[in-house]
Design an enzyme around this catalytic site. Structure first.
Site, PDB file in Angstrom:
ATOM      1  N   SER A  24      40.443  49.249  41.075  1.00 15.30           N
ATOM      2  CA  SER A  24      41.734  49.104  41.747  1.00 15.30           C
ATOM      3  C   SER A  24      42.891  48.829  40.801  1.00 15.30           C
ATOM      4  O   SER A  24      44.042  48.856  41.218  1.00 15.30           O
ATOM      5  CB  SER A  24      41.649  48.018  42.817  1.00 15.30           C
ATOM      6  OG  SER A  24      41.636  46.752  42.232  1.00 15.30           O
ATOM      7  N   LYS A  29      45.000  40.394  48.862  1.00 18.06           N
ATOM      8  CA  LYS A  29      45.902  40.738  47.755  1.00 18.06           C
ATOM      9  C   LYS A  29      47.369  40.534  48.140  1.00 18.06           C
ATOM     10  O   LYS A  29      48.181  40.053  47.342  1.00 18.06           O
ATOM     11  CB  LYS A  29      45.669  42.190  47.335  1.00 18.06           C
ATOM     12  CG  LYS A  29      44.367  42.421  46.561  1.00 18.06           C
ATOM     13  CD  LYS A  29      44.130  43.909  46.327  1.00 18.06           C
ATOM     14  CE  LYS A  29      42.936  44.141  45.401  1.00 18.06           C
ATOM     15  NZ  LYS A  29      42.623  45.576  45.245  1.00 18.06           N
TER      16      LYS A  29
HETATM   17 CA   LIG Z   1      38.593  47.079  43.041  1.00 16.00          CA
END
Ligand SMILES: [Ca+2]
Ligand SMILES: [Ca+2]
Ligand SMILES: [Ca+2]
Ligand SMILES: [Ca+2]
Ligand SMILES: [Ca+2]
Ligand SMILES: [Ca+2]
Ligand SMILES: [Ca+2]
Ligand SMILES: [Ca+2]
Ligand SMILES: [Ca+2]
Ligand SMILES: [Ca+2]
Ligand SMILES: [Ca+2]
Ligand SMILES: [Ca+2]
Lengths: 208, 208, 208, 208, 208, 208
Positions: free
Chosen positions: B96, B139
């Site tokens: 990511s 996040k």
């Molecule tokens: Ca990730």
């Protein structure tokens, strides 16, 4: 159980760090040494991967910011660097020697003398920030025992110092820093070491 | 448990990402730095194989599409690149950070300033697509806490944002993208950083 | 559980394959990309050893038979090749992407456009034979779902197709092949992609 | 359970071997292929260490005795060699493909056609001796099934053939050999393959 | 259980050693072979680390003392050396083949013929001392069975011979040595092998 | 159980060390040998990582302080160094051979003769300090048995000697040192060995 003592600043590239081990704090020595070569970096002293990465980050930072420290960038291709951390039988790891490694490398590549009775602990990042590390209390006590007078730490470690009983640390001077530039300015004097290596750029020797 | 804060955009090559850990979301910093060299890519920060591959993909994408970002391809052979992700003791993995890595590399090779208060998360593919990633809710909350104002995500992650209670995210601006070109256009300003490296092509130095 | 869809043929070097996973069939994308270099082959996408060997076989086959595909052999020394298979977090292995990899590499080195709505699965050998692979039924159903119209398979996989209920596959066109030459002839059009890389041989750049 | 059949001799560098697996004997194909390069040897096909060593021994033997086979030694520095053993998903090991590998390499470096309907099994040593191998009975039955007519074996394996019921092997011709020179003389015809690679020494191409 | 026999001395670089295995003693062959190259040393035969180190020590000793054996030192950069120990499927380890390896390498680099019906066992050190090894009794019996007539051993192994019943060994001649120079003087005749390689220094071939 | 004896000082680069094993103390020999090359360092003798690091530190120290020992630095690029520690089958590790290794390397690169009946044990650091090591009592007894007359130790090991009954050690002379310079001054005579290698700088040979 072998506690080390501060050992002077006669030699370029040797800087005193602080370590945190299972049996308490201790000081350690980062030894950086140059020999004519092609820019190879060698690491010894039974170092774990994170500690090896610290050396790689320190080297990359120094190369990227060489002008900040008055180092001619071409030197990096003309000398090999060896970094050793005694004693060789003791496994060592962790990022907290990062600023000590950069200081040792900078001293080696400038032959500037390290300030006396100084130790330091802190993680380095690639953009030169100094991050806080653990085991501060044990490290400070070890520094005192080892005859250290001044200590460089990350500003974010100031809170750990405030938790130590003042009596224990009244003889110590603490420097709290954010950036590697501050560490180098505090740690390296403008004097050269005794018998400095001549780092003037010279023609690469080819035998006739 | 150490939650990081947004730290400004003074330095080229430093971009804020979003991470998803066992103890919740956090922001992380991708630091990319250049030093004169021969095109070597070094990676540090206790990175797992998938995350290392992200850096390799980002580098390959940038080399293959350098014209799109006004980078002279010959630069890639004249500079070494180091990518570090603090803190060094924390293991990190996953794809990511791919778009964050490409943005950091692009900023390093153009010395363009990164937009302030911006973070991003998304997987990169070799043809420049931006794939969705997991842990979006955690996040986003971490981004808010860290004083982030704008966030770049894959279009396929829009559904994850819609599931978050609107009150939590009303102060955040979201950018949903399909392609890396959009990320770079959003994330890098046309201003250079302070004290940019001079990336003008120069003769490779050979000592006399 | 994330099923992919066919994504077009605008970019050189991107070919659709068929995968067989524990949760059923799926399509996958092989992305091959060139950047100026010295002939290095890099592989990413969490690939197992057998799949990495497929890429090495495909590259060796292409180099040995470059004339068959109108590729100037000297190109292989002037460009680096990167092959990536998204998504980066998913481990992948097996030989069945061999013909897809060769097709992607051939498209990259010729900049020829890939036929639309086409997918393929099959093992490649060094002399260019196309060997049968497993999981055909699941792969075909995944191809249909993903909007694939034509499929290339080894002749030895024809028997697996005959076992599938005809209703499921009446909209699909199957091409059964023995040799890689047939795959390339079927899969690559004679058109170039949009914005092709200029692969004309040019003097290797040395800075002044 | 997939039993292979003999597949012809149109291509240089492809030689039929005999394998002994947990499910009985089988034939296998050693594929050796050249591409312009610098003398690199690559091996694929899920090979174990002993089988990889066989390829290294075969290559070293061929280089040391190139004159015996009319190969210009400089060719070894001008071509890369790839040896693959399909199928890629099946792990393979053992020394018994040694003589098959040397025959494939010799065919590749001479472009001589391999005799039809011929298979072989035997370990090679560095001085070119052919050592006996195991699983002879199973290998011979597999060869028959696969439409093989002639078989090359170490003289020390003759006793294993004598133990097979004569009816099973009356259609097979056996060649018992001591030395690799005999294998090559038996296995390679003096005809070139169709469309041979031009191995005439040419100037190494440097772009203008 | 396969006991080997002495096989003659026609070929340069092949020397008979003595091995000690779980099923008793056996002879083994060290095969050293040269091909035009750049000084690379390759080792095959399923060798363990200690045995590989023996080959490295033997090679280093030969290079450091080349004049002692009338070898032009420049040869080491112009030829690749391959050392193989058949059979390839049998794992082998230990230092006791050291003197056999040095003898094989010396024969290869001088093309001197090895004495007939001779075998040897002993560890080599970097300064050329011959150290004692184990399994002497089993090795000697194996040598007898294999038709060996003379055996070279370390002086420190003489005591092991004295413990063997005299009847068993009355047909064998033993040479007890301290130094590698004695081994070479005993083992290599002043005759060249049949069809020796021409090791005269020649210009390194560069294609026009 | 094999106890070694002192073996003379005829050869350059061979220095006697003291080892501490599970079965008591023993002496060991460090053998350093040069051959024409390019500065490669090879290590054999079944050495563990810490012992290999000792050799790397010793080599780096010697390169960085070559002038101190009258060694022309260009020699390091013109010779390969091999360090071996017999016997090859015995695993060895630990830092205590550090000063022995440096002494052996210095003798090899100067061809100076080693003092007779001398042994030593001590860890080396990169700046040339001599650190204390363990197992002193066992090592001293082994030295006596092996006919050693003088022993070099770190000053910090003096306390271990004082704990040994005086009768045992009255025939031994102990030298306590802080720095490697003292070790070399004590251990190497100003005489050359018999038949020294000619280390005069010569033109690197290129064949005509
Ligand atoms: Ca990730
Ligand atoms: Ca300590
Ligand atoms: Ca730490
Ligand atoms: Ca954090
Ligand atoms: Ca999918
Ligand atoms: Ca597969
Ligand atoms: Ca089969
Ligand atoms: Ca076998
Ligand atoms: Ca045997
Ligand atoms: Ca042994
Ligand atoms: Ca001993
Ligand atoms: Ca030790």
């Amino acid at each position: 159980f072998d506690k080390d003592l501060y050992e002077g600043n006669e030699v370029a590239g040797v800087v005193t760090g602080l370590a945190w081990t299972q049996v308490g704090g201790d000081i350690l020595f980062i030894e950086a040494s140059l020999s004519p070569g092609k820019g190879k970096l060698s690491l010894t002293g039974n170092l774990g991967d994170v500690m090896k990465e610290s050396a790689a980050i320190a080297m990359a930072y120094l190369k990227a910011h060489s002008r900040k420290f008055n180092i001619d960038n071409r030197l990096f291709d003309l000398w090999d660097v060896h970094v050793h951390v005694p004693a060789g039988a003791t496994p060592k790891d962790g990022p907290s020697a990062g600023i000590t490694m950069l200081t040792a490398l900078t001293s080696a590549f400038t032959q500037r003398r390290v300030k006396t009775h100084l130790a330091m602990t802190g993680e380095i990042t690639l953009r030169g920030k100094v991050l806080p590390v653990g085991g501060i209390k044990e490290k400070i006590l070890a520094a005192k025992r080892a005859n250290i007078k001044e200590i460089i730490l990350s500003k974010s470690n100031r809170k750990d110092i405030l938790e130590i009983k003042e009596d224990y640390i009244k003889d110590l001077v603490f420097h709290y820093v954010n950036e590697m530039k501050e560490v180098i300015d505090l740690a390296l004097t403008n004097e050269k070491v005794k018998d400095p290596i001549d780092l003037t750029l010279m023609e690469k020797v080819t035998l006739p």
